[in-house]
Design an enzyme around this catalytic site. Sequence first.
Site, PDB file in Angstrom:
ATOM      1  N   LYS A   7       0.809  -1.195   0.000  1.00 51.35           N
ATOM      2  CA  LYS A   7       0.000   0.000   0.000  1.00 51.35           C
ATOM      3  C   LYS A   7       0.859   1.269   0.000  1.00 51.35           C
ATOM      4  O   LYS A   7       0.374   2.367  -0.258  1.00 51.35           O
ATOM      5  CB  LYS A   7      -0.870   0.011   1.274  1.00 51.35           C
ATOM      6  CG  LYS A   7      -1.805  -1.164   1.402  1.00 51.35           C
ATOM      7  CD  LYS A   7      -2.479  -1.126   2.785  1.00 51.35           C
ATOM      8  CE  LYS A   7      -3.303  -2.359   3.038  1.00 51.35           C
ATOM      9  NZ  LYS A   7      -3.693  -2.465   4.467  1.00 51.35           N
ATOM     10  N   GLY A   8       2.138   1.089   0.309  1.00 58.05           N
ATOM     11  CA  GLY A   8       3.004   2.238   0.610  1.00 58.05           C
ATOM     12  C   GLY A   8       3.170   3.241  -0.510  1.00 58.05           C
ATOM     13  O   GLY A   8       3.453   4.408  -0.264  1.00 58.05           O
ATOM     14  N   ASP A  11      14.908  -0.858   0.186  1.00 56.43           N
ATOM     15  CA  ASP A  11      15.727  -1.007   1.386  1.00 56.43           C
ATOM     16  C   ASP A  11      16.750  -2.125   1.111  1.00 56.43           C
ATOM     17  O   ASP A  11      17.799  -1.876   0.530  1.00 56.43           O
ATOM     18  CB  ASP A  11      14.763  -1.329   2.534  1.00 56.43           C
ATOM     19  CG  ASP A  11      15.412  -1.402   3.884  1.00 56.43           C
ATOM     20  OD1 ASP A  11      16.551  -0.954   4.026  1.00 56.43           O
ATOM     21  OD2 ASP A  11      14.774  -1.910   4.827  1.00 56.43           O
ATOM     22  N   LYS A  21      17.372   3.458   0.435  1.00 61.71           N
ATOM     23  CA  LYS A  21      18.261   3.289   1.597  1.00 61.71           C
ATOM     24  C   LYS A  21      19.425   2.411   1.151  1.00 61.71           C
ATOM     25  O   LYS A  21      19.449   1.212   1.426  1.00 61.71           O
ATOM     26  CB  LYS A  21      17.503   2.530   2.699  1.00 61.71           C
ATOM     27  CG  LYS A  21      16.924   3.358   3.802  1.00 61.71           C
ATOM     28  CD  LYS A  21      16.443   2.408   4.906  1.00 61.71           C
ATOM     29  CE  LYS A  21      15.232   2.933   5.602  1.00 61.71           C
ATOM     30  NZ  LYS A  21      14.674   1.957   6.556  1.00 61.71           N
ATOM     31  N   PHE A  51      14.221   4.151  10.282  1.00 58.73           N
ATOM     32  CA  PHE A  51      12.872   3.679   9.951  1.00 58.73           C
ATOM     33  C   PHE A  51      11.960   4.887   9.812  1.00 58.73           C
ATOM     34  O   PHE A  51      11.703   5.605  10.773  1.00 58.73           O
ATOM     35  CB  PHE A  51      12.346   2.713  11.008  1.00 58.73           C
ATOM     36  CG  PHE A  51      11.061   2.070  10.582  1.00 58.73           C
ATOM     37  CD1 PHE A  51      11.070   0.998   9.694  1.00 58.73           C
ATOM     38  CD2 PHE A  51       9.842   2.553  11.021  1.00 58.73           C
ATOM     39  CE1 PHE A  51       9.886   0.411   9.268  1.00 58.73           C
ATOM     40  CE2 PHE A  51       8.647   1.971  10.602  1.00 58.73           C
ATOM     41  CZ  PHE A  51       8.678   0.904   9.724  1.00 58.73           C
TER      42      PHE A  51
HETATM   43  P1  5GP Z   1      13.086  -4.281   0.861  1.00 59.49           P
HETATM   44  O1  5GP Z   1      12.571  -5.553   0.269  1.00 59.49           O
HETATM   45  O2  5GP Z   1      13.778  -3.389  -0.150  1.00 59.49           O
HETATM   46  O3  5GP Z   1      13.956  -4.550   2.055  1.00 59.49           O
HETATM   47  O4  5GP Z   1      11.863  -3.501   1.480  1.00 59.49           O
HETATM   48  C1  5GP Z   1      10.890  -2.911   0.747  1.00 59.49           C
HETATM   49  C2  5GP Z   1       9.666  -2.642   1.602  1.00 59.49           C
HETATM   50  O5  5GP Z   1       9.956  -2.605   3.003  1.00 59.49           O
HETATM   51  C3  5GP Z   1       9.084  -1.296   1.300  1.00 59.49           C
HETATM   52  O6  5GP Z   1       8.143  -1.364   0.251  1.00 59.49           O
HETATM   53  C4  5GP Z   1       8.439  -0.880   2.602  1.00 59.49           C
HETATM   54  O7  5GP Z   1       7.128  -1.387   2.666  1.00 59.49           O
HETATM   55  C5  5GP Z   1       9.266  -1.564   3.656  1.00 59.49           C
HETATM   56  N1  5GP Z   1      10.245  -0.639   4.274  1.00 59.49           N
HETATM   57  C6  5GP Z   1      11.572  -0.608   4.134  1.00 59.49           C
HETATM   58  N2  5GP Z   1      12.144   0.381   4.852  1.00 59.49           N
HETATM   59  C7  5GP Z   1      11.120   1.012   5.469  1.00 59.49           C
HETATM   60  C8  5GP Z   1      11.050   2.160   6.345  1.00 59.49           C
HETATM   61  O8  5GP Z   1      12.034   2.817   6.724  1.00 59.49           O
HETATM   62  N3  5GP Z   1       9.807   2.503   6.765  1.00 59.49           N
HETATM   63  C9  5GP Z   1       8.671   1.831   6.401  1.00 59.49           C
HETATM   64  N4  5GP Z   1       7.524   2.278   6.871  1.00 59.49           N
HETATM   65  N5  5GP Z   1       8.708   0.758   5.578  1.00 59.49           N
HETATM   66  C10 5GP Z   1       9.918   0.364   5.111  1.00 59.49           C
END
Ligand code: 5GP
Length: 183
Positions: free
Chosen positions: A42-43, A101, A129, A150
């Site tokens: 949803k982000g 991330d 990130k 975060f």
């Molecule tokens: P990844 O697979 O790249 O580690 O993570 C992607 C997903 O993790 C993003 O779509 C998001 O939903 C969540 N996410 C990663 N870092 C953050 C953060 O700092 N804050 C929030 N709210 N969600 C994060």
Amino acid sequence: MHNDLREILLSEAELRDGVRRLGERISADYAGRCITLVGVLKGSVFFLTDLAREIKTDVRMDFTMVSSYSGERSTGVVRMLLDLKESIEGSDVIIVEDIVDSGLTMEYLLQNLKTRRPRSLEVCTLLDKPSRRRSQVAIKYSGFSIPDKFVVGYGLDFNGLYRNLPYIGVLKQEVIEGNKSCR
Ligand code: 5GP
């Protein structure tokens, strides 16, 4: 500023400028073509709707949802919870994500969507990130590079909360430890 936040990382004005810059680049790169924006629920919703309005060429939108964080940290296991409604074969596709991330979610999505033979497939993320990357995914469009904190707001949540904040901020540690939720 919301009382649960420690600091604001990106103000409304900074977000607006960043989204406008991304829209300008995408509009120039895809001039005369039709883009399929694939929003990751949803982000990405707030970012996607603002970005779409900054794109000057034809756009259609579709959505996918993948399993992601429960609370603050990633499980590292990615599953598709909601698939696209339309075919993307032969289409110019841009995946629109709130934040990259570890990169594991994006790696999975790129692999999955590539098998559907789009004409082109790129990534547009509002936030990056880079310090936490585990999978080196190619990100063509990135709004802001941020430190390993975060963050919540402008679509990003903690236990479903804070998506509606118009800016992006860092949660207080005590709020994370208290595991605040809507119930
Ligand atoms: P990844 O697979 O790249 O580690 O993570 C992607 C997903 O993790 C993003 O779509 C998001 O939903 C969540 N996410 C990663 N870092 C953050 C953060 O700092 N804050 C929030 N709210 N969600 C994060």
